[in-house]
Every structure is written in structure tokens, then in C-alpha cells.
Write an enzyme that holds these catalytic residues in place. Structure first.
Site, short mmCIF file in Angstrom:
data_model
loop_
_atom_site.label_atom_id
_atom_site.label_comp_id
_atom_site.label_asym_id
_atom_site.label_seq_id
_atom_site.Cartn_x
_atom_site.Cartn_y
_atom_site.Cartn_z
N CYS A 240 -5.83 -26.48 14.79
CA CYS A 240 -7.06 -27.23 15.11
C CYS A 240 -6.82 -28.72 15.18
CB CYS A 240 -8.13 -26.90 14.07
SG CYS A 240 -8.70 -25.20 14.23
N CYS B 155 -12.14 -27.09 10.72
CA CYS B 155 -10.87 -26.55 10.21
C CYS B 155 -9.80 -27.63 10.29
CB CYS B 155 -10.46 -25.34 11.05
SG CYS B 155 -8.89 -24.59 10.54
N GLN C 205 -11.66 6.88 -5.49
CA GLN C 205 -12.15 7.51 -4.28
C GLN C 205 -13.58 8.03 -4.56
OE1 GLN C 205 -10.90 7.40 -1.29
NE2 GLN C 205 -8.88 6.54 -1.80
N HIS D 6 -4.22 -19.92 12.77
CA HIS D 6 -5.58 -20.42 12.50
C HIS D 6 -6.42 -19.38 11.75
CE1 HIS D 6 -9.66 -21.82 12.87
NE2 HIS D 6 -9.95 -20.63 13.38
N GLY E 283 -11.25 4.36 0.11
CA GLY E 283 -12.20 5.25 0.77
C GLY E 283 -13.38 4.55 1.40
N ASP F 161 -7.95 -7.24 1.53
CA ASP F 161 -6.89 -7.33 2.56
C ASP F 161 -7.43 -6.77 3.87
OD1 ASP F 161 -6.52 -4.28 1.81
OD2 ASP F 161 -5.35 -4.65 3.64
N CYS G 170 -6.51 -26.99 9.99
CA CYS G 170 -5.19 -26.37 10.13
C CYS G 170 -4.38 -27.05 11.24
CB CYS G 170 -5.33 -24.87 10.41
SG CYS G 170 -5.61 -24.43 12.14
N ASP H 149 -2.70 8.19 -2.69
CA ASP H 149 -4.03 8.79 -2.77
C ASP H 149 -4.42 9.40 -1.44
OD1 ASP H 149 -4.08 6.30 -1.47
OD2 ASP H 149 -6.19 6.03 -1.89
N ASP I 34 0.86 -1.16 0.00
CA ASP I 34 0.00 0.00 0.00
C ASP I 34 0.91 1.22 0.00
OD1 ASP I 34 -2.95 1.04 1.93
OD2 ASP I 34 -2.15 1.66 0.00
N SER I 35 0.34 2.33 -0.49
CA SER I 35 1.18 3.48 -0.88
C SER I 35 1.54 4.42 0.27
CB SER I 35 0.40 4.31 -1.91
OG SER I 35 -0.84 4.71 -1.31
N GLY I 36 0.85 4.28 1.39
CA GLY I 36 1.08 5.22 2.47
C GLY I 36 -0.04 6.22 2.61
N GLY I 37 -0.86 6.35 1.58
CA GLY I 37 -1.96 7.32 1.59
C GLY I 37 -2.83 7.15 2.82
N PHE I 38 -3.32 5.96 3.00
CA PHE I 38 -4.23 5.68 4.12
C PHE I 38 -3.53 5.80 5.46
CE2 PHE I 38 -7.93 3.88 6.03
CZ PHE I 38 -7.51 3.03 7.04
N1 LIG Z 1 -8.63 -5.02 13.36
C1 LIG Z 1 -8.87 -4.31 12.51
C2 LIG Z 1 -9.17 -3.42 11.43
C3 LIG Z 1 -8.40 -2.27 11.27
C4 LIG Z 1 -8.71 -1.37 10.24
C5 LIG Z 1 -9.77 -1.65 9.40
C6 LIG Z 1 -10.15 -0.69 8.36
C7 LIG Z 1 -9.27 -0.86 7.13
N2 LIG Z 1 -9.90 -0.06 6.13
C8 LIG Z 1 -9.23 0.46 5.10
N3 LIG Z 1 -7.93 0.20 4.83
C9 LIG Z 1 -7.64 0.99 3.75
C10 LIG Z 1 -6.44 1.19 3.06
C11 LIG Z 1 -6.43 2.15 2.02
N4 LIG Z 1 -5.26 2.39 1.35
C12 LIG Z 1 -5.22 3.39 0.42
N5 LIG Z 1 -4.05 3.66 -0.20
N6 LIG Z 1 -6.34 4.09 0.08
C13 LIG Z 1 -7.53 3.88 0.64
O1 LIG Z 1 -8.52 4.58 0.29
C14 LIG Z 1 -7.61 2.86 1.68
C15 LIG Z 1 -8.81 2.62 2.34
C16 LIG Z 1 -8.82 1.69 3.38
N7 LIG Z 1 -9.80 1.32 4.22
C17 LIG Z 1 -10.54 -2.81 9.55
C18 LIG Z 1 -10.22 -3.70 10.57
ZN LIG Z 2 -7.83 -24.02 12.45
#
Ligand SMILES: N#Cc1ccc(CCNc2nc3cc4nc(N)[nH]c(=O)c4cc3[nH]2)cc1
Ligand SMILES: [Zn+2]
Length: 373
Positions: free
Chosen positions: A312, A307, A192, A338, A219, A269, A309, A149, A95-99
């Protein structure tokens, strides 16, 4: 110029938009739909790479923001890149660092040039431009790299969302122009547009125009209610080209994975499975199991009877509870293994159900057993 990453559609479900495909990368193929474990700081927390591989995971994530701040991309480059540095020889997406800049750093300000922010490690000041993010990702050497982004926060005002998505598109053009290493690393664009379907369409039109090898839906999974997220997803998956991978960022709960697959998403992810594990929560076919609950103290049965694994097959709930209550490191190791196996295996079964045109039935069967979300 050929692309490092290509997608082939293998089977389209006949009753939903779910689809089975395959992504080819310089470090191997990825069967889709796929769940990608997150390895933020060059490790899927509490797991050795061979144990991650043993779950069947075919691709993992790294984070530009974290690896830039520590150990620094130069060290990873000198190690021969992230694959070598962390001894993971399958595909990697960074991932790019944006978030992360927006959600982790005490970010100071965002301008056309980029974002200045303070390191969450030592408070030092940094500036990340789209070009900086590409340089870092080129040094890390991931097979798929993400555009820099702005992930707009939930409930942002529409005028701001418009300005932000326009800037994100201009940043994407800068990323594309700056990224030269296209035969080893493929750049994915990120849509976005907040929770506004009309803005999502505008963002998609702008980024698809750049003809990149794959596209992400950004987003979302930013705290919005489930019905809003699914309503936006209903429309915006189809704004992206069918012949390329579609990646929904930050999604990793059972229901959102099924709902995303049903709408045609190929890649997902989330840090959820490993973070839940460190907090003593196991994801099972009958819902989440909180291993610290007293009910498990003398429960010598397996975590998840469905499961297969390593965890388990070899450990009881009583033992796993003991490890967690004793704050043993092995607790995080076993529950992480697991949980990753559980999600990777669930995606494997989803792929099989799509191939056999019974995804709808498989989803119902899984939901009935899982209980409420
Ligand atoms: N435990 C736990 C837990 C922690 C965080 C989350 C929310 C993750 N949501 C999320 N990740 C992102 C990464 C992202 N990366 C980038 N570059 N841009 C995004 O708009 C973006 C949006 C995202 N939305 C969900 C579960
Ligand atoms: Zn398992």
C-alpha cells in the site's frame, strides 16, 4: 511431564468474552487473539518467509496430509524438520490430516483403525491411522500438533455425528498415548459434534478429560449458514477450559474473526487471504476490492488508505490491476502480502482494543467502515 506450549491470560474484556493472552512455544511467543496464515505445502503461497514475518505474523500452519504425500515426512525430517526446511524460525502448527483426507482425498473408507484414501496427486492408496498422523507430525517438528479427527460434513445425521465424535475421542486417546515428544511439541485436542450443542458438550467433556495443553473447535466452517455457526459457537467455546488456548479451525473472514474473538476464541487460521489474493481480491478496511474491475484501470491511489504495508506504500491500484490482468506472478505476491498484513494487523488492533476495554466500540467502528459482509 512439562508441556511445550503454555497459555497466560493477560486481560479479560469486561463486557464480552473477548480476551487477550499470550502463548509460549519452543519457537517463541504468540500474542492472542491471533490469525495464523496457512502454509499448506511448506510455504505461505507466493510469499517468502521474511515477507510473512514482515507482516507481523507470529505463527503459520503446515498440513500433515499434503507434506506426507509430497515431499514425504522423511525428507522434511532429514532436512532438520519443517522450520529448517522452509526457513521459518517462529512457531508452526500442523493440522493432522483429518480434514484434508475428508475434503481432498477421494477417501475410500473410515474404520476404527483409521482412514484409507486415494492421493489427490497420483491416485495412490494410503492408510492414515491416528498413530501415523502423530509420527508424521513428530517428523515435521511443529510446535503445536493437532489430533487426528473426523471432521463431519454439514447436515450429517445426529446418530452418525454421535458415533463419529465417540470415535474421534478414541482416536484422540491413541494420539495422546502415541505422542512422546511433549516437551518440544504440544498436542491439541479437537472438539467435534456437528451443529448439535448437546453433542458438542459431550465431545468437549471427553477431550478436556485428557488434560491437553490446548483445544480446537473443529467441524465448523464446513458450509453451514452463518447463524447456525454462531449459534453453535455461542455455547461451545465455554465448554473448553479458560486456562488453555481455544482454536477455531478454518476461520478467516473479517466478521467471523470478530465474532469468534467476541466469544472467547484465541486462535484462527484460514487459506482465504492468500487464495483471494491469487484471484485478484484484496481485503481492505472498506471491504473487498476486486482489482481486476475496470474501475481501477486509471486509479493511481493506494489499495487501502488505512494500511501501512509495503504494497500500500509503494503501488497503485492501476499497477496491481495491470499485474493481475497480465497474469504476472508479482500480482499474487503483492496481494498475498497485503492480505496477510491486513488480517494480522486487524488482530493486532483487536488485541489493543481488548487491553483498553473498548473491543465493542472497535468492532462497531470496523463494521461501519467495512460495509456489508
Ligand atoms: N478460500 C477459502 C476457504 C477454504 C476453506 C474454508 C473452510 C475451512 N474450514 C475448515 N478448516 C478446517 C480444518 C479442520 N481440521 C481438522 N483437523 N478438523 C476439523 O474439524 C477442521 C475443520 C475445518 N473447517 C474457508 C475458506
Ligand atoms: Zn496494504
Amino acid at each position: 511431564m512439562s508441556n511445550a506450549v503454555t497459555y497466560e491470560l493477560i486481560h479479560q474484556d469486561t463486557r464480552t468474552r473477548a480476551r487477550r493472552g499470550r502463548i509460549t512455544t519452543p519457537h517463541g511467543t504468540i500474542e492472542t487473539p491471533v490469525f495464523m496464515p496457512v502454509g499448506t505445502q511448506a510455504t505461505v503461497k507466493a510469499m517468502k518467509p521474511e515477507d510473512v514475518e514482515a507482516t507481523g505474523a507470529e505463527i503459520i500452519l503446515g498440513n500433515t496430509y499434503h507434506l506426507y504425500l509430497r515431499p514425504g515426512e522423511d525428507i522434511v525430517r532429514e532436512a532438520g524438520g519443517l522450520h529448517k526446511f522452509m526457513n521459518w524460525n517462529r512457531p508452526i502448527l500442523t493440522d493432522s490430516g483429518g480434514f484434508q483426507v475428508f475434503s481432498l482425498g477421494k477417501f475410500r473408507k473410515i474404520t476404527e483403525e483409521g482412514v484409507t484414501f486415494k492421493s489427490y496427486i497420483d491416485g495412490s492408496k494410503h492408510m492414515m491411522r491416528p498413530e501415523t498422523s502423530i509420527d508424521i507430525q513428530n517428523a515435521l517438528g511443529a510446535d503445536i500438533i493437532m489430533a487426528f479427527d473426523e471432521c463431519v460434513e454439514y447436515e450429517a445425521e445426529k446418530p452418525y455425528v454421535v458415533r463419529s465424535l465417540e470415535r474421534t475421542t478414541r482416536w484422540l486417546k491413541r494420539c495422546k498415548d502415541h505422542h512422546q515428544n511433549t516437551e518440544q511439541q504440544s498436542l491439541f485436542g479437537i472438539m467435534q459434534g456437528g451443529m448439535f450443542k448437546d453433542l458438542r458438550r459431550i465431545s468437549a467433556e471427553q477431550i478436556v478429560d485428557l488434560d491437553l495443553p490446548g483445544y480446537a473447535i473443529g467441524g465448523l466452517s464446513v458450509g453451514e449458514p452463518k447463524d447456525i455457526m454462531l449459534d453453535v459457537l455461542d455455547d461451545c467455546v465455554d465448554y473448553l477450559p479458560k486456562e488453555k488456548p481455544r482454536y477455531l479451525m478454518g476461520v478467516g473472514t473479517v466478521d467471523y474473526l470478530f465474532e469468534g474473538v467476541e466469544r472467547g476464541v484465541d486462535m484462527f487460521d484460514c487459506v482465504l487471504p492468500t487464495r483471494l489474493a491469487r484471484h485478484g481480491v484484496a481485503m481492505t478496511s472498506h471491504g473487498n476490492v476486486n482489482i481486476k474491475n475496470a474501475v481501477h484501470q486509471r486509479d493511481f491511489s493506494t489499495l487501502d488508505p488505512e494500511c501501512d504495508c509495503y504494497v500500500c506504500r509503494n503501488y497503485s491500484r492501476a499497477y496491481l490491476r495491470h499485474l493481475f490482468k497480465s497474469n504476472e506472478i508479482l500480482s499474487s505476491m503483492l496481494l498475498s502480502e497485503h492480505n496477510i498484513h491486513f488480517l494480522v494487523n486487524m488482530m493486532k488492533n483487536i488485541r489493543k482494543s481488548i487491553e483498553e476495554d473498548r473491543f465493542v466500540e472497535y468492532k462497531k467502528e470496523f463494521y461501519d467502515k467495512y460495509g456489508e459482509f
